[in-house]
Design an enzyme around this catalytic site. Sequence first.
Site, mmCIF file in Angstrom:
data_model
loop_
_atom_site.group_PDB
_atom_site.id
_atom_site.type_symbol
_atom_site.label_atom_id
_atom_site.label_comp_id
_atom_site.label_asym_id
_atom_site.label_seq_id
_atom_site.Cartn_x
_atom_site.Cartn_y
_atom_site.Cartn_z
ATOM 1 N N LYS A 82 43.635 -73.207 6.209
ATOM 2 C CA LYS A 82 44.901 -72.827 6.850
ATOM 3 C C LYS A 82 44.699 -72.883 8.357
ATOM 4 C CE LYS A 82 48.435 -69.157 6.811
ATOM 5 N NZ LYS A 82 48.806 -67.816 6.316
ATOM 6 N N SER A 98 53.555 -67.425 4.223
ATOM 7 C CA SER A 98 53.300 -68.408 5.259
ATOM 8 C C SER A 98 52.256 -69.455 4.900
ATOM 9 C CB SER A 98 52.847 -67.699 6.534
ATOM 10 O OG SER A 98 51.572 -67.105 6.331
ATOM 11 N N SER A 100 51.901 -63.456 2.123
ATOM 12 C CA SER A 100 51.716 -64.865 2.499
ATOM 13 C C SER A 100 50.695 -65.651 1.692
ATOM 14 C CB SER A 100 51.340 -64.965 3.979
ATOM 15 O OG SER A 100 52.466 -64.776 4.776
#
Lengths: 95, 495
Positions: free
Chosen positions: B79, B159, B183
């Site tokens: 990420k 997210s 998330s």
Amino acid sequence: MSVDLATVRHIAHLARISISDEDAKNMEGDLNSILEWVEQLSEVDTDGVEPMTSVVHMEMKKRDDVVSDGGYAEKIVHNAPAYEETFFMVPKVIE
Amino acid sequence: MSDLTTLTIAEARAKLDAGEISSVELTQAFVDEIDKADALNAFITKTPEKALEMAAQSDQRRAKGEAAGKLEGIPVGIKDLFCTEGTLTTAGSHILDGFVPDYDSTVTTNMWRDGAVMLGKLNLDEFAMGSSNETSYYGPVVNPWQRKGSNAKLVPGGSSGGSATSVRANLCMAATATDTGGSIRQPGAFTGTVGLKPTYGRCSRWGIVAFASSLDQAGPITKTVEDAAIMLGSMAGHDVKDTTSVDVPVPDYEAVLTGDIRGLKVGIPKEYRVDGMPSEIEDLWAKGIEWLKSAGAEIVDVSLPHTKYALPTYYIVAPAEASSNLARYDGVRYGLRVEGDDIIDMYEKTRAEGFGEEVKRRILIGTYVLSAGYYDAYYLKAQKVRTLIARDFTQAFETVDVMLTPSTPSPAFGIGERMDDPLAMYLNDIFTVSLNMAGLPGISVPAGISQEGTPLGLQLIGKAFDEATLLRTGQIIEQAAGDLPTPASWWKEMS
């Protein structure tokens, strides 16, 4: 509690974000609907309740008070938009 | 050899150990798939050369007979909130333009130590603020799943949308992710992947771009529960560079997957039965209860009375912390700078141009609730309610070992469908956010398919530092759910 346009401008300045008239107006609506929604917390009785400071109960570890890192200023500054040698460059702040 | 990308970590590791495949072959297969998947927009930065170099080094280590790490030769996605040495790190924001860290986050350092191979940096909501991956400066990530009979693009959740999409679309074997209010688990549920949010303090936050420091926690998104156990075993551990990382032993998570949950007490929190919950979510929850019961667990009704206040509490605490954390982006030390008349004007113009709408909205809310005269009414009040939310869990966990709830109130929705109303978007996290407020671990496991033909997940909530029970119980759900379908690879025709 609700915010007006002047308050939105004031908060934006505190947060150092310039804001156009149109954006300030939109933000006024958004912020008010969020603030109105969080208002429901006022119905919770919190008398005598300690505010949360840490979710995990632990003794914070301490380390010896000695230098453990550093000595590479050139690595730190190389990501800056403007720098000279090992100094960050900013617009003049003192006349 | 294209089948290599559908392997789990456990399967690939066995083939690598047996010498049937090399890490270079495995990595090349992923590099090829990634190049066919631009339509999903899952990567912000692809690093194929670095990946193949790391894979070759892994193969050399094996050839020399060195002890193989937990992730030896396994290609993963990172990420883009985790700093990676020598590779652009953006947090999905314009304001970090060109930022190339000289260091790795502790979590990624641990994974490289264990032999993992980096395929690239994955797209995310800007500064991890969002529930649909639509707030990224680099554009929305697209869910590999589509509704039956429709080619409308769906969100992957957020997210960690790039992480979830890339794992589901076989663009990496597993991915790192972070969870502040849901998330990891919500995108896990939306894409049919396993998302594990560890206990606050289990993984070091050092080197991860900060959003809300008292809530942020790193964890894996994987195809299976077993892979989540492997990943967590590598990512977790105490770190002297993060004083909130906790110095407790990291168990052998793979060894806890015994398949035996007889006598386990599973709590069903009644407050999660919210008004207007779709019947398919209710049915899935009932199915999950049956699965655990037939595996020998005991079902116990529990109450978490302050559940409905978790989301409004979150939307005071998280923006407050974010407004403080994001003060560092000022056009001086890294990233974007927009010139102004003087230094204040430079700050204001840089931040106006560098931050997107949702990030600005949260900074302004945070600044307001921390400002003079409002601090007690909002922030202090929220931190008190947070104590009550955590107390609910402590009391419920006196009688149960783990809790079962749905992961999300709906399956994945369409891109653009919920962008006009911030509040409607926030409600996505209604089932995931409470445990962040209490620092507890949670896992979302794929458990079924919606009437629309898209994935649905079930969430397990655990006691602090008891990820082991989550993984063991999660695997029971995974096995009971059986072989779930995978999405058709429509994106390959688009590149």
